[in-house]
Write a protein that holds these residues in place. Structure first.
Motif, PDB file in Angstrom:
ATOM      1  N   ILE A   1      42.073  45.103  36.679  1.00 43.59           N
ATOM      2  CA  ILE A   1      41.350  43.837  36.859  1.00 43.59           C
ATOM      3  C   ILE A   1      42.199  42.662  36.356  1.00 43.59           C
ATOM      4  CG2 ILE A   1      39.317  42.544  36.044  1.00 43.59           C
ATOM      5  CD1 ILE A   1      37.718  45.055  36.403  1.00 43.59           C
TER       6      ILE A   1
ATOM      7  N   VAL B   1      43.932  40.688  39.054  1.00 47.15           N
ATOM      8  CA  VAL B   1      43.177  40.005  40.117  1.00 47.15           C
ATOM      9  C   VAL B   1      43.575  38.538  40.239  1.00 47.15           C
ATOM     10  CG1 VAL B   1      40.879  39.223  40.779  1.00 47.15           C
ATOM     11  CG2 VAL B   1      41.239  41.589  40.140  1.00 47.15           C
ATOM     12  N   ASN B   2      43.694  37.853  39.089  1.00 50.36           N
ATOM     13  CA  ASN B   2      44.015  36.412  39.155  1.00 50.36           C
ATOM     14  C   ASN B   2      45.322  36.162  39.889  1.00 50.36           C
ATOM     15  OD1 ASN B   2      41.807  35.434  37.984  1.00 50.36           O
ATOM     16  ND2 ASN B   2      42.592  35.553  35.880  1.00 50.36           N
TER      17      ASN B   2
ATOM     18  N   MET C   1      46.411  44.358  47.927  1.00 51.88           N
ATOM     19  CA  MET C   1      44.964  44.367  47.645  1.00 51.88           C
ATOM     20  C   MET C   1      44.262  45.491  48.418  1.00 51.88           C
ATOM     21  SD  MET C   1      44.229  40.289  47.677  1.00 51.88           S
ATOM     22  CE  MET C   1      43.017  40.423  48.930  1.00 51.88           C
TER      23      MET C   1
ATOM     24  N   ILE D   1      37.320  46.188  41.698  1.00 48.47           N
ATOM     25  CA  ILE D   1      38.154  45.041  42.094  1.00 48.47           C
ATOM     26  C   ILE D   1      37.740  44.473  43.449  1.00 48.47           C
ATOM     27  CG2 ILE D   1      40.537  44.378  42.640  1.00 48.47           C
ATOM     28  CD1 ILE D   1      41.518  46.246  40.620  1.00 48.47           C
TER      29      ILE D   1
ATOM     30  N   TYR E   1      36.212  41.031  44.072  1.00 47.32           N
ATOM     31  CA  TYR E   1      37.034  39.856  43.741  1.00 47.32           C
ATOM     32  C   TYR E   1      37.998  39.522  44.881  1.00 47.32           C
ATOM     33  CZ  TYR E   1      35.548  40.727  38.910  1.00 47.32           C
ATOM     34  OH  TYR E   1      34.815  40.934  37.784  1.00 47.32           O
ATOM     35  N   LEU E   2      38.253  40.524  45.753  1.00 49.37           N
ATOM     36  CA  LEU E   2      39.281  40.335  46.767  1.00 49.37           C
ATOM     37  C   LEU E   2      38.736  39.734  48.056  1.00 49.37           C
ATOM     38  CD1 LEU E   2      41.120  43.737  46.297  1.00 49.37           C
ATOM     39  CD2 LEU E   2      41.492  41.595  45.108  1.00 49.37           C
TER      40      LEU E   2
END
Length: 949
Positions: free
Chosen positions: A85, A88-89, A110, A118, A121-122
């Motif tokens: 995680i 992710v940013n 991704m 995750i 978030y994608l």
């Protein structure tokens, strides 16, 4: 210096050192450290402890370093989801990077990180990339949607990614279109019911435009997608074919095969009279021939596909025989495949060439290849009548070589030639008998024994020859033992005086000394026949045999049509549908060719008729040996020969039926058992009685077969289900259901012809069953059933047939016959079709009977979530002849007391307790009492079916 240095081990504390290097300020050192980590990971060392340090290196502009970090991330994200995680940013940031390569790299990575936490978030970065201005990013994002769908299908649907993918089919860039099609096809395969690739003429036009400009793999995706489309008419099919034809000259063989698949499918819709149809046939040959100049592995795949194409449309390659001639350096698997295609293409025009070639092959050194070549000569004789004489003389020349395996194969194929051309080539038998001692393979020994038995009257010492085989009877294989038994019985029927001892010896060996059930059964049947009625035995054993068909190894037409839709895939190499080798149902959709348009139904000459559709005047074809039922029942397929009944037993000649009442009773001719009544079975049995269990003494007195009085009644009718798939019945598909109306039961059938030939002469018969269900009239199909035609028939049933307890109780075994073969299937009938209209007991009788039936006969069941109140339940059940005798309310619960009666006189009493659950659904408790408790489970199922539909 090369990258090999990264794989050499360093000093102790490797992980610690790598950690220090990864956190170094120098970019070069950092990059070296990441390379060492990837090298360790590649050779299988666990470097997951460095996860946070490697992830920190993501913040870089260096593309090479970023790729390495992403590679590490993909590998370890699954084992370290919490740490992943952290990345992710960076993904979100990289998806907005000015460099399209970095944006695409981020999206690709991704999609490869299969971690549920995750995925949500994608979604935002993916949505942006799907609409990115750069086509490279869009095409990468399209594939990412398919990967994401595999991880979390619901998320993809909720986020609307599927609609965005559909929009990408209209994209201006051909590579984006190709990837969108690939992604949608992948998703559609895992969800066959969803209509994702909703193709219409406009979208097809866009795909065809993109086809010319995208890469070879893009072209394959688009062609495979086109193959799933069904054009609305022959003009559209022709237009698509014209635009796909240029792909045939592509350098990549996968593109060529995909194009062939599309053309083969759409040719179904083109009329054979069109000039374009002829042009297309000519264009299809060169690319297929070119595929044969590739390396052997590709050649093999091409040949397996060509084998299918030649069976469907032999005219495509009929002038290309020479390319299938075997080269000396071909691997064996290519040689055998080429041989197979040579025989399929053999015709009067090229047979001389083919025979010369095959004779050459028969002198090769490779044993398997020689065997197949000898067999091929026999197949040519059977296929091309004009060549039979040359083939037989070629085979005799080969027998003179005295090479053991050649002689054995030659004898096996000569047996088939005798079957195809009776009384023509029997002069060669003497030569065959000379080689008797050299035969050591079961198939060759069995073939030789068959020849001796069949032509015993022409062979002076037939009894001595067969006796020589009998000496080692127990050491022979089953195939040889069975053949020997039949041959000696034939010999006895032809020369009874000389061979009495021999036949007694073989019958005793087969019945008393053998532990093989097939051999024992055949021995007993012959013994019983010979002892009871030698004339009948002669009719059975020496009956005229049907001629064998030209091509016995053709793929069944329905399966062939399906395999044509899978050209260029594994299915076309295995010659099996995907459902046969793909585990689990995922992604397996049954495909079929589009129906022919009206204009394309031109008459076909036998020359151009697709393989697998025999010309109308072809003789009967032998049923497959594998089906024991088929072997036993094919005695009944011939029309009965009229003649006076014999005094010794009431068997009608020509309709001798060793199993009792076979399918002849369909034709209104019911043979009785032979001799000893225990040997026959009741005429109503269509399938050998061994299919069902013997009736138990407990149920025998219950089935006293009384019939109900008819009143108007509309009981629940289940929707039609497929009982016999076309794959299992040579193209005949049978769907059906059972109904009961106005006191009469019927079986509503839907017959569909999915084969390439017309079907006629339908008949049906049931095996004995628990309730004596039997057809009350013949199965009437008034007109021949043409290919792709469907007919609906209602077959009236009665319950006065023979009774035998089945497992499960409501199992019905059915035999259906047509001009092609006899087919068997079994289905379960719902018990409520047997509930009669006079099933309402009076109250006093109900109370007395309830008390009288022992408590251990009571069965309890629950019917959950029923959306009906007491009145609705009562009226719905009454429409299916379950009658409410009394109703009372106890502590807020409705109690219904009900009775029903089955067609065989069994009464079932019921207490139905309705418990109010939530406002819209009730739970019902059902208590059933019956003198035959076996029935209760099926009555409960009937209750549930009626109330929930």
């Amino acid at each position: 210096m090369t990258d090999s240095k990264y794989f050499t081990t360093t000093k102790k504390g490797e992980i610690f050192e790598l950690k220090a290097e990864l956190n170094s300020d120098k970019k070069e050192k950092k990059k070296e450290a990441v390379k060492k980590v990837i090298a360790s990971m590649t050779v299988g060392k666990d470097v997951s402890a460095l996860f946070p340090d490697v992830v920190n290196c993501m913040q870089t502009d260096n593309l090479e370093l970023k790729k390495l970090v992403y590679l590490y991330l993909m590998n370890y994200a699954k084992s370290q989801p919490d740490m992943a995680i952290m990345a992710v940013n960076t993904f979100v940031k990289d998806c907005e990077d000015p460099n399209p390569l970095i944006r695409a790299l981020a999206v690709r990575t991704m999609g490869c990180i299969r971690v549920d936490k995750i995925t949500e978030y994608l979604c935002e970065p993916l949505r942006k990339c799907l609409k990115d201005e750069d086509p490279y990013v869009r095409k990468t994002a399209a594939v990412c949607v398919a990967k994401l769908h595999d991880i979390n299908a619901q998320l993809v649907e909720d986020q609307g990614f599927l609609d965005t993918l559909k929009d990408l089919i209209s994209d201006s860039n051909p590579m984006v279109v190709a990837n969108a099609v690939a992604a949608l096809s992948e998703i559609a395969e895992s969800h066959p019911s969803s209509n994702l690739l909703d193709l219409n003429p406009q979208s097809i036009n866009k795909l065809l435009t993109a086809l010319n400009e995208c890469t070879e793999w893009g072209q394959i995706f688009i062609l495979d997608c086109l193959a799933n489309y069904t054009p609305k008419d022959d003009r559209e099919a022709q237009s698509i074919c014209e635009r796909v034809t240029p792909r045939l000259s592509h350098a990549n063989s996968a593109v060529v095969l995909s194009a062939v698949k599309v053309l083969m499918k759409f040719m179904e819709m083109l009329s054979k009279d069109l000039d374009y149809y002829g042009t297309l046939l000519k264009k299809l040959a060169p690319p297929l021939v070119t595929l044969l100049s590739a390396e052997p592995e590709l050649q093999y795949v091409a040949l397996r596909n060509i084998n299918l194409i030649v069976q469907k449309r032999p005219e495509i390659l009929k002038h290309e025989m020479k390319v299938f001639f075997v080269k000396y350096n071909d691997p064996i698997y290519v040689k055998l495949e080429k041989l197979d295609i040579m025989i399929r293409l053999a015709s009067q025009a090229n047979i001389a060439q083919v025979l010369a070639e095959l004779k050459e092959y028969a002198t090769e050194v490779d044993v398997d290849f020689v065997r197949k070549a000898v067999r091929a000569i026999g197949r040519c004789a059977i296929k091309v009548e004009q060549s039979a004489e040359r083939c037989v003389s070629t085979l005799l020349d080969l027998i003179q070589t005295k090479v053991n395996y050649v002689v054995q194969e030659a004898i096996v194929v000569i047996k088939d030639i005798f079957r195809k051309y009776p009384n023509k080539y029997e002069s060669v038998i003497a030569t065959l008998c000379e080689n008797l001692d050299s035969l050591d393979e079961p198939e060759a020994r069995a073939a030789m024994i068959w020849i001796v038995g069949e032509y015993a009257e022409r062979i002076d010492n037939a009894d001595e020859l067969l006796e020589s085989f009998l000496e080692g009877f127990h050491d022979e294989s089953t195939q040889v033992q069975l053949q020997l038994l039949t041959a000696i019985v034939k010999l006895f029927l032809k020369k009874p005086t000389e061979t009495q001892e021999l036949v007694q010896q073989v019958l005793s060996l087969a019945t008393q000394d053998s532990d093989n059930p097939d051999l024992r059964d055949r021995g007993y049947i012959y013994w019983r026949l010979l002892s009871t009625d030698p004339v009948a035995a002669k009719e059975v054993v020496l009956a005229e045999k049907p001629l064998i068909s030209e091509e016995t190894d053709l793929i069944e037409p329905t399966l062939l049509d399906e395999l044509i839709c899978y050209i260029g895939t594994l299915a076309s190499v295995y010659h099996k549908p995907p459902s046969a080798f793909v585990e689990g149902g995922r992604g397996v959709v049954h495909k079929s060719l589009p129906p022919r348009t009206a204009s394309s139904e031109s008459t076909e000459s036998p020359e151009t008729a697709p393989a697998g559709a025999p010309a109308a005047e072809q003789p009967d074809v032998i049923p497959a040996q594998g089906d024991l039922l088929g072997d036993l029942l094919n005695l009944d397929l011939g029309p009965p020969v009229s003649g006076p009944p014999l005094v010794t037993s009431s068997v009608q000649m020509g309709a001798v039926d060793l199993l009792g009442g076979g399918l002849d009773s369909l034709m209104g001719d019911e043979p009785e058992g032979i001799g000893d009544p225990s040997f026959g079975a009741p005429p109503a049995a269509a399938v050998p009685a061994r299919l069902g269990a013997p009736i138990s003494s407990g149920l025998s007195d219950l089935f006293d077969l009384t019939s109900g009085v008819g009143t108007l009644s509309g009981s629940y009718v289940a929707p039609k289900a497929v009982w016999l798939p076309a794959m299992k019945a040579k193209g005949l598909e049978i769907s059906g259901t059972f109904t009961r109306q106005v006191g009469s039961i019927s079986m509503d059938l839907q017959l569909t012809n999915k084969a390439l030939q017309v079907m006629t002469d339908f008949a049906i018969q049931f095996n004995r069953n628990s309730f004596g269900l039997a057809p009350a009239a013949p199965l009437q199909v008034h007109a021949p059933l043409s290919p792709n035609q469907t007919v609906e028939i209602s077959l009236p049933l009665n319950t006065v047939g023979s009774v035998m307890k089945m497992e499960p109780l409501n199992n019905l075994q059915v035999a259906v016959k047509n001009n092609i073969d006899v087919f068997y299937f079994s289905t379960l009938y719902p018990l409520h079709i047997l509930f009669v209209e006079d099933g309402k007991m009076d109250r006093q009788m109900f109370l007395a009977t309830w008390k009288d039936i022992p408590n251990e006969n009571e069965a309890q069941f629950q019917i959950r979530d029923c959306a009906l109140n007491a009145e609705a339940v009562s009226s719905k059940l009454q429409s299916s002849n379950i009658f409410t005798i009394a109703k009372r309310n106890v502590e807020g619960q409705d109690m219904l007391y009900q009775s029903l009666k089955l067609t065989n006189g069994i009464w079932v009493l019921a207490e139905l307790r309705i418990q109010p659950g939530n406002p819209s659904f009730m739970d019902l408790e059902l208590s059933l009492k019956c003198r035959a408790p076996e029935v209760s489970q099926h009555v409960y199922q009937a209750y549930e079916t009626i109330l929930k539909n």
